[in-house]
Design a protein around this motif. Structure first.
Motif, PDB file in Angstrom:
ATOM      1  N   TYR A   1      16.740  10.877  10.053  1.00 16.80           N
ATOM      2  CA  TYR A   1      15.767  11.955   9.850  1.00 16.80           C
ATOM      3  C   TYR A   1      14.767  11.559   8.762  1.00 16.80           C
ATOM      4  CZ  TYR A   1      13.894  16.648   9.077  1.00 16.80           C
ATOM      5  OH  TYR A   1      13.056  17.733   8.960  1.00 16.80           O
ATOM      6  N   ARG A   2      15.267  11.007   7.676  1.00 18.22           N
ATOM      7  CA  ARG A   2      14.393  10.555   6.585  1.00 18.22           C
ATOM      8  C   ARG A   2      13.463   9.432   7.057  1.00 18.22           C
ATOM      9  NH1 ARG A   2      17.804   7.541   2.542  1.00 18.22           N
ATOM     10  NH2 ARG A   2      17.527   5.979   4.184  1.00 18.22           N
ATOM     11  N   ASP A   3      14.019   8.473   7.802  1.00 18.43           N
ATOM     12  CA  ASP A   3      13.241   7.301   8.206  1.00 18.43           C
ATOM     13  C   ASP A   3      12.191   7.623   9.276  1.00 18.43           C
ATOM     14  OD1 ASP A   3      14.781   5.907   6.443  1.00 18.43           O
ATOM     15  OD2 ASP A   3      16.064   4.966   7.962  1.00 18.43           O
ATOM     16  N   TYR A   4      12.492   8.570  10.168  1.00 16.47           N
ATOM     17  CA  TYR A   4      11.587   8.875  11.276  1.00 16.47           C
ATOM     18  C   TYR A   4      10.723  10.115  11.048  1.00 16.47           C
ATOM     19  CZ  TYR A   4      13.729   5.433  14.421  1.00 16.47           C
ATOM     20  OH  TYR A   4      14.165   4.268  15.016  1.00 16.47           O
ATOM     21  N   ILE A   5      11.243  11.077  10.273  1.00 15.20           N
ATOM     22  CA  ILE A   5      10.573  12.379  10.182  1.00 15.20           C
ATOM     23  C   ILE A   5       9.981  12.656   8.798  1.00 15.20           C
ATOM     24  CG2 ILE A   5      10.779  14.874  10.601  1.00 15.20           C
ATOM     25  CD1 ILE A   5      11.385  13.183  13.096  1.00 15.20           C
ATOM     26  N   ASP A   6      10.794  12.543   7.765  1.00 15.12           N
ATOM     27  CA  ASP A   6      10.361  12.972   6.422  1.00 15.12           C
ATOM     28  C   ASP A   6      10.883  12.013   5.356  1.00 15.12           C
ATOM     29  OD1 ASP A   6       9.720  14.247   4.083  1.00 15.12           O
ATOM     30  OD2 ASP A   6      10.907  16.049   4.457  1.00 15.12           O
ATOM     31  N   PRO A   7      10.043  11.065   4.924  1.00 13.84           N
ATOM     32  CA  PRO A   7      10.485  10.062   3.948  1.00 13.84           C
ATOM     33  C   PRO A   7      10.922  10.651   2.610  1.00 13.84           C
ATOM     34  CG  PRO A   7       8.379   9.442   4.943  1.00 13.84           C
ATOM     35  CD  PRO A   7       8.656  10.850   5.361  1.00 13.84           C
ATOM     36  N   SER A   8      10.475  11.875   2.326  1.00 11.48           N
ATOM     37  CA  SER A   8      10.832  12.497   1.039  1.00 11.48           C
ATOM     38  C   SER A   8      12.124  13.315   1.124  1.00 11.48           C
ATOM     39  CB  SER A   8       9.689  13.409   0.567  1.00 11.48           C
ATOM     40  OG  SER A   8       9.533  14.506   1.459  1.00 11.48           O
ATOM     41  N   PHE A   9      12.716  13.360   2.315  1.00 11.25           N
ATOM     42  CA  PHE A   9      13.910  14.199   2.498  1.00 11.25           C
ATOM     43  C   PHE A   9      15.097  13.680   1.689  1.00 11.25           C
ATOM     44  CE2 PHE A   9      17.818  15.500   4.709  1.00 11.25           C
ATOM     45  CZ  PHE A   9      17.628  16.865   4.736  1.00 11.25           C
ATOM     46  N   LYS A  10      15.762  14.594   0.993  1.00 11.11           N
ATOM     47  CA  LYS A  10      16.955  14.239   0.220  1.00 11.11           C
ATOM     48  C   LYS A  10      18.060  15.239   0.536  1.00 11.11           C
ATOM     49  CE  LYS A  10      14.689  11.994  -3.721  1.00 11.11           C
ATOM     50  NZ  LYS A  10      13.377  11.840  -3.093  1.00 11.11           N
ATOM     51  N   TRP A  11      19.283  14.806   0.358  1.00 15.21           N
ATOM     52  CA  TRP A  11      20.407  15.703   0.619  1.00 15.21           C
ATOM     53  C   TRP A  11      21.549  15.391  -0.339  1.00 15.21           C
ATOM     54  CZ3 TRP A  11      19.076  11.500   3.492  1.00 15.21           C
ATOM     55  CH2 TRP A  11      20.052  10.514   3.706  1.00 15.21           C
ATOM     56  N   ASN A  12      22.471  16.345  -0.418  1.00  8.73           N
ATOM     57  CA  ASN A  12      23.648  16.193  -1.270  1.00  8.73           C
ATOM     58  C   ASN A  12      24.902  16.337  -0.433  1.00  8.73           C
ATOM     59  OD1 ASN A  12      22.347  16.021  -3.947  1.00  8.73           O
ATOM     60  ND2 ASN A  12      21.664  18.106  -3.478  1.00  8.73           N
ATOM     61  N   ASN A  13      25.883  15.497  -0.722  1.00  9.69           N
ATOM     62  CA  ASN A  13      27.166  15.582  -0.038  1.00  9.69           C
ATOM     63  C   ASN A  13      28.180  16.380  -0.852  1.00  9.69           C
ATOM     64  OD1 ASN A  13      26.471  12.296   0.947  1.00  9.69           O
ATOM     65  ND2 ASN A  13      26.825  13.919   2.430  1.00  9.69           N
ATOM     66  N   PHE A  14      29.174  16.896  -0.145  1.00 10.55           N
ATOM     67  CA  PHE A  14      30.360  17.429  -0.816  1.00 10.55           C
ATOM     68  C   PHE A  14      31.580  17.173   0.049  1.00 10.55           C
ATOM     69  CE2 PHE A  14      29.464  20.542   2.159  1.00 10.55           C
ATOM     70  CZ  PHE A  14      29.710  21.884   1.862  1.00 10.55           C
ATOM     71  N   THR A  15      32.751  17.350  -0.524  1.00  5.38           N
ATOM     72  CA  THR A  15      33.999  17.025   0.174  1.00  5.38           C
ATOM     73  C   THR A  15      34.421  18.175   1.085  1.00  5.38           C
ATOM     74  OG1 THR A  15      35.378  17.997  -1.555  1.00  5.38           O
ATOM     75  CG2 THR A  15      34.746  15.674  -1.831  1.00  5.38           C
ATOM     76  N   ILE A  16      35.372  17.896   1.962  1.00  3.44           N
ATOM     77  CA  ILE A  16      35.920  18.960   2.814  1.00  3.44           C
ATOM     78  C   ILE A  16      36.538  20.052   1.955  1.00  3.44           C
ATOM     79  CG2 ILE A  16      37.758  19.495   4.471  1.00  3.44           C
ATOM     80  CD1 ILE A  16      37.148  16.995   5.961  1.00  3.44           C
TER      81      ILE A  16
END
Length: 301
Positions: free
Chosen positions: A237-252
């Motif tokens: 998504y970042r590479d094709y759509i929105d280079p500025s897109f960032k996200w955060n992970n969390f555990t189950i």
């Protein structure tokens, strides 16, 4: 019974009766029928109302029936935890009634079900490449939604006119659709990062129409071969759509604090579907070709 033998085709023109007009898959099915010149109508009856289904079949006189109706919950499956009777009525009583009415009329029912009835276990470890097969017994009942879906799949095994398609985490090229798995995870504050089997609707829904034409029945893992993780999708998504897109992970464990019902994570073995449709792309290849390339907003390198 009057329905055709598994794998056979027919001479007379196709006419499809589709349930789920207001749903995502049901709407896409209608558009596909129009594009292919297949006559179709949407069912007006309520699935749990047998006489209304019988009336639909008598009026439409279809060659095949498609069930894309049912309850997944809005905004998500947590809704089912507090609406159990409504969930049973739609997902169990309704689906079984439709299957039974279709069997009486000698009609094949293509039923869009779910693969969210399994979770990784000691025999199907995350990252092992060993997926659950069609004949495996569901092992995930963490959510009431999944519990009802596993119940109805087991009962539908007794109906030899039903083609059960195990859909998982459906994705399409329409990145504005709130039901699209990609749209969902791009809007979450935090996401888990677990490889899963998924269904690219742009590629697999036309396959489901072909399955109806071939009169295929039984259970099918209806996912693209292989697995893809949340982070891998968001990187695309970042590479094709929105280079500025960032996200955060969390555990189950952290996820469990903000959801009511646990979620299913698994790999389904898609070899049965691949054998029938060898042209089917792997999940990562299909994501790029069917979803991200058509939506590309970044410059081509």
């Amino acid at each position: 019974m009057g329905f055709p033998a598994n794998g056979s085709s027919q001479e007379k023109p196709y006419k499809f009766l589709i349930y789920g007009r207001t749903g995502w898959i049901g709407g896409l099915l209608g558009k596909l029928c129009e594009a292919q010149g297949i006559e179709y109508e949407y069912g007006s009856g309520r699935l749990e109302n047998r006489s209304s289904l019988e009336s639909d079949l008598a009026t439409v006189n279809p060659t095949h029936v498609f069930n894309a109706a049912g309850v997944t919950g809005r905004p998500n499956v947590d809704w089912c935890e507090s609406h159990k009777v409504e969930t049973i009525r739609a997902n169990v009583v309704g689906t079984l009634t439709l299957a039974d009415v279709c069997r009486e009329k000698g009609l094949i029912l293509i039923n869009y079900a779910t693969g969210c009835i399994f979770e990784y276990d000691s025999g199907h470890k995350l990252g092992s490449g060993i997926g659950f097969k069609e004949e495996d017994t569901p092992n995930f009942i963490g959510s009431f939604y999944s519990k009802t879906k596993a119940m109805v799949e087991e009962l539908l095994k007794n109906y030899d006119n039903v083609c059960t398609l195990r859909v998982r985490m459906p994705i399409s090229a329409d990145l504005t659709n709130p039901r699209n798995f990609i749209t969902k995870i791009t809007r979450y504050a935090r996401v888990v990062n677990i490889p899963n089997s998924m269904t690219i609707l742009d590629e697999l829904l036309p396959i489901s129409i072909e399955m109806a034409k071939r009169n295929l029945t039984g259970i099918w893992n209806f996912t693209n071969p292989g697995v893809v993780s949340h982070n891998e999708i968001l990187e695309m998504y970042r590479d094709y759509i929105d280079p500025s897109f960032k996200w955060n992970n969390f555990t189950i464990e952290e996820q469990s604090e903000v959801i009511i019902a646990p979620r299913s994570n698994n790999e389904l073995d898609a070899s049965k579907l691949s054998k029938e449709f060898p042209e089917m792309k792997s999940i990562k290849e299909s994501l790029i070709e069917n979803v991200f390339k058509p939506n590309r907003k970044t410059p081509v390198a």
